[in-house]
Design an enzyme around this catalytic site. Structure first.
Site, short mmCIF file in Angstrom:
data_model
loop_
_atom_site.label_atom_id
_atom_site.label_comp_id
_atom_site.label_asym_id
_atom_site.label_seq_id
_atom_site.Cartn_x
_atom_site.Cartn_y
_atom_site.Cartn_z
N LYS A 94 -7.81 -20.11 -12.22
CA LYS A 94 -7.65 -21.29 -11.59
C LYS A 94 -6.74 -22.25 -12.40
O LYS A 94 -7.14 -22.65 -13.61
CB LYS A 94 -8.98 -22.35 -11.23
N SER A 111 -18.24 -27.69 -5.48
CA SER A 111 -17.99 -27.34 -6.77
C SER A 111 -18.35 -28.71 -7.81
O SER A 111 -18.06 -29.82 -7.11
CB SER A 111 -16.55 -27.24 -7.12
N ARG A 168 -10.92 -16.84 -0.48
CA ARG A 168 -10.27 -17.95 -1.31
C ARG A 168 -8.70 -17.27 -1.50
O ARG A 168 -8.62 -16.63 -2.55
CB ARG A 168 -10.99 -18.05 -2.70
N1 3NM Z 1 -12.92 -22.35 -9.65
P1 3NM Z 1 -12.47 -16.10 -12.94
S1 3NM Z 1 -12.86 -21.48 -11.98
C1 3NM Z 1 -11.94 -20.59 -8.14
O1 3NM Z 1 -14.16 -24.42 -12.40
C2 3NM Z 1 -12.31 -21.27 -9.56
O2 3NM Z 1 -14.23 -24.94 -10.15
C3 3NM Z 1 -13.30 -22.65 -10.86
O3 3NM Z 1 -11.93 -17.08 -11.86
C4 3NM Z 1 -14.16 -24.04 -11.28
O4 3NM Z 1 -13.73 -15.45 -12.59
C5 3NM Z 1 -12.25 -20.50 -10.82
O5 3NM Z 1 -11.25 -14.97 -12.88
C6 3NM Z 1 -11.70 -19.27 -11.28
O6 3NM Z 1 -12.20 -16.94 -14.32
C7 3NM Z 1 -12.61 -18.37 -11.73
#
Ligand code: 3NM
Length: 214
Positions: A134, A105, A36
């Site tokens: 994100k 998602s 990603r």
């Molecule tokens: N998608 P971290 S949160 C790529 O809620 C992504 O769908 C999300 O990163 C969603 O582990 C997210 O650093 C980022 O919090 C997750």
């Protein structure tokens, strides 16, 4: 699926390449790697994706590509991960054929049910905690909703968003199957060690849950 590591090259220490970071995560026990990298162009994604596919194959891990079906096909990825605003699972299936797994998602019971009906292999449910990785993440999915989703669908739930070691046990208790992590793995000085700690916590939490069920 237990530990789903999602690349985050913007978080890496200087001099560490995406592929090196992935190798370290695999040594630490990640069993899925998702590419990603929204800032990379298609050519770079395909080049790096092919390398990651190879290292995943060598360790028996699954390789997923975020959003880009073209890249997933060219790299012979094991899985494509879609967002709610991407093309439908049905249309994606027509493009990728029957072998590639499709994940999507979701944020609530309704989206999760639909994902299951449409043939998703797993759902990426989040954010389960606040995250700054994100920028356009939605509101946090409440614990009650996670439980409801567990009741509603029997496909794997991959929780995502703000996951740290201290919340692993709680998420597994709520019925989540795997944890997807970016910063908790790739924003650390020792990616292998950080991954190993998550993997150990997940394995222990799952064992504890198993014992309770017996
Ligand atoms: N998608 P971290 S949160 C790529 O809620 C992504 O769908 C999300 O990163 C969603 O582990 C997210 O650093 C980022 O919090 C997750």
């Amino acid at each position: 699926m237990n530990l789903y590591a999602i690349t985050g090259s913007e978080l890496l220490a200087p001099g560490v390449s995406i592929v090196d970071s992935v190798k370290a995560a695999l040594r630490g026990g990640a069993d899925v790697i998702q590419l990603r990298e929204k800032q990379l162009d298609g050519k770079e994604l395909v080049r790096i994706g092919k390398e990651i596919k190879k290292v995943c194959e060598d360790t028996g891990a699954l390789f997923a590509v975020n959003d880009r079906i073209d890249v997933a096909l060219l790299c012979q990825a094991d899985m494509i991960h879609l967002g709610q605003d991407d093309i439908s699972i049905d249309d994606a299936r027509q493009l990728v054929g029957s072998d590639m797994r499709i994940g999507i998602s979701t944020h609530d019971v309704t989206e999760s049910r639909l994902a299951k009906i449409q043939g998703a292999h797993y759902i990426g449910l989040g954010p389960v905690y606040p995250t700054s990785t994100k920028k356009d993440a939605k509101s946090v999915v409440p614990s009650e909703e996670i439980k409801n989703i567990r009741q509603a669908v029997d496909i794997p739930i991959v929780a995502i968003g703000g996951i740290t070691l201290s919340v692993v046990d709680e998420l597994i208790q709520l019925g989540v199957d795997a944890l997807a992590i970016v910063s908790g793995i790739f924003a650390t000085d020792d990616i292998e060690k950080a991954t190993q700690l998550f993997r150990m916590r997940i394995d222990q939490a799952k064992m504890r849950k198993e014992m309770q069920l017996k």
